[in-house]
Design an enzyme around this catalytic site. Structure first.
Site, mmCIF file in Angstrom:
data_model
loop_
_atom_site.group_PDB
_atom_site.id
_atom_site.type_symbol
_atom_site.label_atom_id
_atom_site.label_comp_id
_atom_site.label_asym_id
_atom_site.label_seq_id
_atom_site.Cartn_x
_atom_site.Cartn_y
_atom_site.Cartn_z
ATOM 1 N N ASP A 24 -10.750 -11.724 10.995
ATOM 2 C CA ASP A 24 -9.702 -11.890 10.004
ATOM 3 C C ASP A 24 -8.368 -12.044 10.719
ATOM 4 O O ASP A 24 -7.702 -11.061 11.024
ATOM 5 C CB ASP A 24 -9.716 -10.599 9.149
ATOM 6 C CG ASP A 24 -9.046 -10.769 7.811
ATOM 7 O OD1 ASP A 24 -8.745 -11.904 7.439
ATOM 8 O OD2 ASP A 24 -8.845 -9.743 7.131
ATOM 9 N N HIS A 54 -10.916 -14.118 3.850
ATOM 10 C CA HIS A 54 -12.103 -13.371 3.442
ATOM 11 C C HIS A 54 -13.189 -14.343 2.979
ATOM 12 O O HIS A 54 -14.381 -14.137 3.239
ATOM 13 C CB HIS A 54 -11.780 -12.397 2.307
ATOM 14 C CG HIS A 54 -10.813 -11.314 2.696
ATOM 15 N ND1 HIS A 54 -10.415 -10.325 1.836
ATOM 16 C CD2 HIS A 54 -10.157 -11.072 3.853
ATOM 17 C CE1 HIS A 54 -9.556 -9.516 2.436
ATOM 18 N NE2 HIS A 54 -9.376 -9.959 3.664
ATOM 19 N N ASP A 106 2.494 2.028 3.295
ATOM 20 C CA ASP A 106 3.451 1.062 3.852
ATOM 21 C C ASP A 106 4.881 1.526 3.578
ATOM 22 O O ASP A 106 5.792 1.250 4.351
ATOM 23 C CB ASP A 106 3.309 -0.327 3.202
ATOM 24 C CG ASP A 106 1.913 -0.903 3.324
ATOM 25 O OD1 ASP A 106 1.194 -0.518 4.254
ATOM 26 O OD2 ASP A 106 1.551 -1.738 2.463
ATOM 27 N N ASP A 116 -0.606 -12.521 2.326
ATOM 28 C CA ASP A 116 -1.253 -11.468 3.118
ATOM 29 C C ASP A 116 -1.507 -12.057 4.503
ATOM 30 O O ASP A 116 -2.632 -12.353 4.887
ATOM 31 C CB ASP A 116 -2.562 -11.018 2.449
ATOM 32 C CG ASP A 116 -3.099 -9.739 3.062
ATOM 33 O OD1 ASP A 116 -2.507 -9.281 4.066
ATOM 34 O OD2 ASP A 116 -4.104 -9.203 2.567
ATOM 35 N N HIS A 144 0.884 -1.169 0.000
ATOM 36 C CA HIS A 144 0.000 0.000 0.000
ATOM 37 C C HIS A 144 0.922 1.220 0.000
ATOM 38 O O HIS A 144 2.008 1.166 0.599
ATOM 39 C CB HIS A 144 -0.833 0.126 1.274
ATOM 40 C CG HIS A 144 -1.719 -1.027 1.588
ATOM 41 N ND1 HIS A 144 -1.280 -2.146 2.246
ATOM 42 C CD2 HIS A 144 -3.039 -1.214 1.392
ATOM 43 C CE1 HIS A 144 -2.287 -2.980 2.422
ATOM 44 N NE2 HIS A 144 -3.369 -2.445 1.911
ATOM 45 N N ASP A 158 -5.659 -13.629 9.597
ATOM 46 C CA ASP A 158 -4.517 -13.535 8.678
ATOM 47 C C ASP A 158 -3.324 -14.378 9.099
ATOM 48 O O ASP A 158 -2.176 -13.903 9.097
ATOM 49 C CB ASP A 158 -4.051 -12.067 8.561
ATOM 50 C CG ASP A 158 -4.970 -11.225 7.672
ATOM 51 O OD1 ASP A 158 -5.755 -11.796 6.900
ATOM 52 O OD2 ASP A 158 -4.881 -9.984 7.749
ATOM 53 N N GLU A 206 -10.675 -7.165 -4.470
ATOM 54 C CA GLU A 206 -10.447 -8.187 -3.445
ATOM 55 C C GLU A 206 -11.682 -8.272 -2.547
ATOM 56 O O GLU A 206 -11.886 -7.415 -1.685
ATOM 57 C CB GLU A 206 -9.206 -7.811 -2.627
ATOM 58 C CG GLU A 206 -8.832 -8.853 -1.605
ATOM 59 C CD GLU A 206 -7.573 -8.468 -0.831
ATOM 60 O OE1 GLU A 206 -6.619 -7.948 -1.438
ATOM 61 O OE2 GLU A 206 -7.566 -8.680 0.394
ATOM 62 N N GLU A 222 -8.925 -13.926 -1.279
ATOM 63 C CA GLU A 222 -8.175 -14.130 -0.027
ATOM 64 C C GLU A 222 -8.863 -15.210 0.812
ATOM 65 O O GLU A 222 -10.070 -15.180 1.007
ATOM 66 C CB GLU A 222 -8.092 -12.802 0.754
ATOM 67 C CG GLU A 222 -7.363 -12.958 2.072
ATOM 68 C CD GLU A 222 -6.846 -11.646 2.641
ATOM 69 O OE1 GLU A 222 -6.500 -10.739 1.853
ATOM 70 O OE2 GLU A 222 -6.783 -11.540 3.869
HETATM 71 C C1 XUL Z 1 -7.555 -6.549 4.343
HETATM 72 C C2 XUL Z 1 -6.694 -6.994 3.242
HETATM 73 C C3 XUL Z 1 -5.820 -5.959 2.643
HETATM 74 C C4 XUL Z 1 -5.747 -6.017 1.156
HETATM 75 C C5 XUL Z 1 -5.006 -4.861 0.528
HETATM 76 O O1 XUL Z 1 -8.271 -7.551 4.944
HETATM 77 O O2 XUL Z 1 -6.664 -8.151 2.885
HETATM 78 O O3 XUL Z 1 -4.562 -6.077 3.185
HETATM 79 O O4 XUL Z 1 -5.139 -7.182 0.726
HETATM 80 O O5 XUL Z 1 -5.519 -3.634 0.892
HETATM 81 CO CO CO Z 2 -5.675 -9.085 1.312
#
Ligand code: XUL
Ligand code: CO
Length: 441
Positions: A312, A276, A109, A344, A106, A314, A237, A273
């Site tokens: 989430d 998600h 970042d 991610d 991003h 991750d 996404e 993702e």
């Molecule tokens: C948020 C997510 C983000 C996107 C990019 O849940 O996955 O990191 O991948 O903005």
């Molecule tokens: Co993501």
């Protein structure tokens, strides 16, 4: 080739190489062998593994109950530009030690956001030039760039879908800069994750108008990037919730419907993702299949959720069975359209050693590699495909085929059924299919 800056951050760790599953070296791949060919392509070409700048070099493990626990040596300078350069040094050292070819970021970042947009633009331009040099020196490429239009409090009511035009314009300025940066760094794709595009309450929200605005915004972003020579793919996404109660890009089917409704389906594909998908009450392979069926399986954000909670998390992928099911879809779809596998994912808050992100990425890459090899075996030397095809054999010829071709009417179906015997009941054999996966793992 390893690329370090003025100082080495990950001391004592060299290139991560494939050593096979008998190796007891924790800093080696046990299954991910970049050169190994699977169904005609090398593993490196299949996956295009990417490191997510935000989780690995920015996020320090903060949660709603306390601040970050991880201290990064590249964060020590009081000058934001020096900090950004040190962070880039750490990032390129890590990526080249891993032997990965890609990264994703991003805008915020790369360098801390300044108070004004014009100062931001200056900072991004400066760090962009620094990173461009590092890309050239290392051969590392940009899988995709994106803009963070969700952390800054100005976006609390959304960015492109904000009810205030002034905020929409600000988001436009930010995304223009992020597109410029992505293009100047040779980015192969550009991602729109919804961020705060959604709503907390319908009582104060004109959903129809916000969706029109979102589409209008994407049209403008596409047209601008194309006018600047961007040839890559735009990805949406999907995510169903977090941070908004309801996100507009809820899941793959919703995003595809939206893109088609507004005529964006040629330029946009999906970045799926794992966590998600599961938040949307789907499986990862479900979302991959929906995207693949629409010809829109663009890229993957690899991670995993936690079965015992509903947010989430991750986490890095470790579940071979789950990823094997995904790799079956992946291989049958012929891979990704332009994208790659971006980790991610973040290490846990109490994983505080600098080496921990090596273990995390090694495990993630090995999980995908092992799953890919298993899926290949299932597709080439098991009855999996033929058993599934057999379930649909009645459509391969005769009246079933006429139905598929669209040459039967509802009256025809009725005539056929009235003249036929009662249909047999045929087992779906789910458990047998499940055992095939286990047998080949
Ligand atoms: C948020 C997510 C983000 C996107 C990019 O849940 O996955 O990191 O991948 O903005
Ligand atoms: Co993501």
């Amino acid at each position: 080739m390893i690329l370090t800056g003025d100082k080495e951050f990950y001391k004592g760790i060299g290139s991560i190489k494939y050593e096979g599953k008998e190796s007891d070296n924790p800093f080696s791949f046990k299954f991910y062998n970049p050169e190994k060919k699977v169904m005609g392509k090398s593993m490196a070409e299949h996956f295009k593994f990417a490191v997510a700048y935000w989780h690995s070099f920015c996020g320090q493990g903060g949660d709603p109950f306390g601040p970050g626990t991880q201290q990064f040596p590249w964060d020590s300078s009081s000058d934001p530009m020096q900090r950004a350069r040190d962070k880039a040094d750490a990032a390129f050292e890590f990526i080249t030690k891993m032997g990965f070819e890609y990264f994703c970021f991003h805008d915020v970042d790369l360098v801390d956001e300044a108070d004004s947009l014009s100062e931001n633009e200056k900072r991004l331009h400066e760090i962009g030039e620094y990173i461009s040099q590092k890309k050239q020196d290392s051969g590392v490429k940009l899988l995709w760039g994106t803009a963070n239009c969700f952390s800054n409090p100005v976006y609390m009511n959304g960015a492109a879908t904000n009810p205030d035009f002034n905020v929409v314009a600000r988001a436009g300025a930010q995304i223009k800069m992020a597109l410029d940066l992505t293009i100047s760094l040779g980015g192969e794709n550009y991602v729109f994750w919804g961020g705060r595009e959604g709503y907390m309450s319908l009582l104060n929200t004109d959903m129809g108008r916000e969706l029109d605005h979102m589409a209008q915004f994407l049209v403008m972003a596409r047209d601008y990037a194309r006018s600047r020579g961007f040839k890559g793919t735009f990805f949406i996404e999907p995510k169903p919730m977090e941070p908004m109660k309801h996100q507009y890009d809820f899941d793959a089917a919703t995003a595809i419907g939206f893109l088609r409704e507004y005529g964006l389906e040629k330029d946009f594909k999906l970045n799926i993702e794992v966590n998600h998908a599961t938040l949307a009450q789907h499986s990862f392979e479900h979302e991959l299949t929906v995207a693949a069926n629409a010809g829109m399986l663009g890229s993957i954000d690899a991670n995993r959720g936690d079965n015992q909670n509903g947010w989430d998390t991750d986490q890095f992928p470790v579940n071979i069975y789950e990823v094997t099911e995904a790799m079956l879809v992946f291989l049958q779809a012929g891979g990704l359209k332009g994208g790659g596998i971006n980790f991610d994912a973040k290490i846990r808050r109490n994983s505080i050693d600098l080496e921990d992100i090596f273990h995390a990425h090694i495990g993630g890459a090995d999980t995908f590699a092992r799953a890919l090899l298993t899926a290949e075996k299932i597709l080439t030397s098991s009855k999996f495909t033929s058993l599934r095809n057999e379930r649909y054999a009645s459509f391969d010829n005769g009246q079933g085929q006429e139905f598929e071709n669209g040459s039967l009417t509802l009256e025809d179906l009725s005539d056929i059924a009235l003249k036929s015997k009662k249909p047999n009941r045929i087992s779906g054999k789910q458990e047998f299919f499940e055992n095939i996966i286990n047998q080949f793992i």
